[in-house]
Design an enzyme around this catalytic site. Sequence first.
Site, PDB file in Angstrom:
ATOM      1  N   GLN A   1      -6.444   0.878  -7.692  1.00 37.37           N
ATOM      2  CA  GLN A   1      -5.434   0.115  -8.623  1.00 37.37           C
ATOM      3  C   GLN A   1      -5.862   0.848 -10.076  1.00 37.37           C
ATOM      4  OE1 GLN A   1      -4.059  -4.029  -8.301  1.00 37.37           O
ATOM      5  NE2 GLN A   1      -5.301  -4.342 -10.169  1.00 37.37           N
TER       6      GLN A   1
ATOM      7  N   GLU B   1      -5.652  17.835 -35.999  1.00 41.57           N
ATOM      8  CA  GLU B   1      -6.918  17.516 -35.536  1.00 41.57           C
ATOM      9  C   GLU B   1      -6.865  16.495 -34.476  1.00 41.57           C
ATOM     10  OE1 GLU B   1      -7.028  16.369 -39.797  1.00 41.57           O
ATOM     11  OE2 GLU B   1      -9.235  16.356 -39.431  1.00 41.57           O
TER      12      GLU B   1
ATOM     13  N   ASN C   1       0.872  -1.216  -0.024  1.00 44.64           N
ATOM     14  CA  ASN C   1      -0.115   0.123   0.008  1.00 44.64           C
ATOM     15  C   ASN C   1       0.684   1.172  -0.069  1.00 44.64           C
ATOM     16  OD1 ASN C   1      -2.072  -1.756   0.221  1.00 44.64           O
ATOM     17  ND2 ASN C   1      -2.690  -1.335   2.016  1.00 44.64           N
TER      18      ASN C   1
ATOM     19  N   HIS D   1     -16.222  36.056 -31.677  1.00 39.75           N
ATOM     20  CA  HIS D   1     -17.282  35.116 -32.193  1.00 39.75           C
ATOM     21  C   HIS D   1     -16.543  34.361 -33.374  1.00 39.75           C
ATOM     22  CE1 HIS D   1     -19.975  37.387 -29.351  1.00 39.75           C
ATOM     23  NE2 HIS D   1     -19.090  38.196 -29.469  1.00 39.75           N
TER      24      HIS D   1
ATOM     25  N   LYS E   1      -4.180   4.085 -12.425  1.00 40.14           N
ATOM     26  CA  LYS E   1      -2.977   4.000 -13.264  1.00 40.14           C
ATOM     27  C   LYS E   1      -2.987   4.227 -14.518  1.00 40.14           C
ATOM     28  CE  LYS E   1      -0.744   1.342  -9.733  1.00 40.14           C
ATOM     29  NZ  LYS E   1      -2.178   1.445  -8.938  1.00 40.14           N
TER      30      LYS E   1
ATOM     31  N   SER F   1      -4.755  12.356 -49.086  1.00 38.93           N
ATOM     32  CA  SER F   1      -5.722  11.559 -49.202  1.00 38.93           C
ATOM     33  C   SER F   1      -5.416  10.308 -50.114  1.00 38.93           C
ATOM     34  CB  SER F   1      -6.986  12.476 -49.649  1.00 38.93           C
ATOM     35  OG  SER F   1      -8.063  11.459 -50.208  1.00 38.93           O
TER      36      SER F   1
ATOM     37  N   LYS G   1      -5.510  16.839 -51.745  1.00 36.45           N
ATOM     38  CA  LYS G   1      -5.661  17.185 -50.170  1.00 36.45           C
ATOM     39  C   LYS G   1      -4.330  17.099 -49.445  1.00 36.45           C
ATOM     40  CE  LYS G   1      -9.364  16.327 -48.112  1.00 36.45           C
ATOM     41  NZ  LYS G   1     -10.135  17.109 -47.645  1.00 36.45           N
TER      42      LYS G   1
HETATM   43  N1  ARG Z   1      -1.593  -3.590  -7.325  1.00 34.44           N
HETATM   44  C1  ARG Z   1      -1.834  -2.673  -6.153  1.00 34.44           C
HETATM   45  C2  ARG Z   1      -2.657  -1.068  -6.586  1.00 34.44           C
HETATM   46  O1  ARG Z   1      -2.309  -1.140  -7.753  1.00 34.44           O
HETATM   47  C3  ARG Z   1      -0.957  -2.602  -5.254  1.00 34.44           C
HETATM   48  C4  ARG Z   1      -1.438  -2.454  -3.880  1.00 34.44           C
HETATM   49  C5  ARG Z   1      -1.918  -3.716  -3.411  1.00 34.44           C
HETATM   50  N2  ARG Z   1      -2.419  -3.760  -2.181  1.00 34.44           N
HETATM   51  C6  ARG Z   1      -3.224  -4.669  -1.426  1.00 34.44           C
HETATM   52  N3  ARG Z   1      -3.086  -4.845  -0.186  1.00 34.44           N
HETATM   53  N4  ARG Z   1      -3.771  -5.549  -2.206  1.00 34.44           N
HETATM   54  O2  ARG Z   1      -3.108  -0.499  -5.969  1.00 34.44           O
END
Ligand code: ARG
Length: 472
Positions: free
Chosen positions: A336, A304, A124, A170, A339, A291, A297
């Site tokens: 989790q 874009e 953690n 505008h 990420k 194109s 083109k």
């Molecule tokens: N893979 C987990 C995450 O991205 C890591 C932490 C997991 N901790 C646990 N007590 N299961 O958050």
Amino acid sequence: MSTQQPPSLQSRSQGNQQWGGRYSGGPSAIMEAINASIGFDRKMWRQDIRGSLAHAAMLRHVGIIGADDEAAIREGLAAIGAEIEDGSFPFSEALEDIHMNIEARLTERIGEAGKRLHTARSRNDQVALDVRLWVRDAIDGLDAQLADVMQAMVERADEHAATVMPGFTHLQPAQPTTLGHHLLAYVEMLGRDRSRLGDCRARMNQSPLGAAALCGSGFPIDRHMTAAALGFDQPMRNSLDAVASRDFAMEFLSVLAICGTHLSRLAEEFVLWTNPYFGFVALSDAFTTGSSIMPQKRNPDAAELVRAKVGRVAGALVGMLTVMKGLPLAYGKDMQEDKEGIFDAAETMALCLAATAGMVRDMKPDAARLREAAGAGFSTATDLADWLVRELRMPFRDAHHVTGRLVAKAEGRGVDLSGLSLEEMQLEEPRIHNGVFQVLSVEASVASRTSYGGTAPVNVRRMAAEWRERLA
Ligand code: ARG
């Protein structure tokens, strides 16, 4: 995001070696599939190793592990880093995430000592640390890229400090401005984005390591030592907060979303400006595509895509806010899900910044066309009204009306304001004299706007010089 085979319902026989004590059976394949983050969190391997090195050095320093253990851990982690770099590291989905993959491999390589590394640490605080380190690295990279985009803009702005172009409100012709002034407007926005990134970095630069699972540790760890070793200003003050908070990630994503919004506006302008009906600037083969069917083109695809990609960045922010909303303290596996959005947003922005810098350096403004467009649409009408105020002491509201009638007259005759004769003007306001024609040119208009922050070329040159200095 990884494409996965649909998992079978069958249970895998082998249990997880990291919590083998209590568990005898293995997870179902579905459990493994929903649980695993190794498919994406392997991106944090450098940060994970960096954190483990600092942790091991501290464990040794306070006497929790011996010097020989620390040395073995250091060498083992270096070897693992090399394996990951050369692609030979045996990533395992069963080992869930980057933290357990590296730890298991370490133990495989160095035995006993590898098993001691996780003393006084939990995944953690480990993951909270890794994400922070990753975001901090991303901030530093993006900040340098932002500086580069600004540098490119400042150079082009200086070069085009006196290149008149239409200023719009505008998206209708409003007043003449200069390309330099227009570009420096973006430099200001991106400058604030940089400052927001800096604020975010300063606020997040505290170490969660040592918070352990949630309540801290009974071992005599030195959190100040690991914080300093990892370049943090101090350890986080509350262990629950340390493992449970992701506001640094929300802040980071909101800064990126704002910055992406800025880039999308310039991108949209590139799309408009390169359209032949505008014809303001051209982009070379380097930033356009042809194109497959229409030979004539030249499509502004890069612009874009920069315009569009802010969608996923803003989406990452909303995703993050939604994951964290209502989440009870402390750690929850929900986190989790932080990420992929963070990685994708940071990588998307890196690409968008590179493309923007490229287009700014690549663009070829058509000065003649810009000047012609700058004079269209009675763009110096405000200059005429201001002249009536200055020369004839007319109240501005009256000057506005007189000018409006002159614009209507010119429009009826199909000429611009300077195409009206003095006699025609005097029919509306007899005190108008020949001096009026001096303010009706676009050059005179931009040159007159010398108020602080105004569009006059002298201002633009001065601001460009200031920015050049600030960016150096
Ligand atoms: N893979 C987990 C995450 O991205 C890591 C932490 C997991 N901790 C646990 N007590 N299961 O958050």
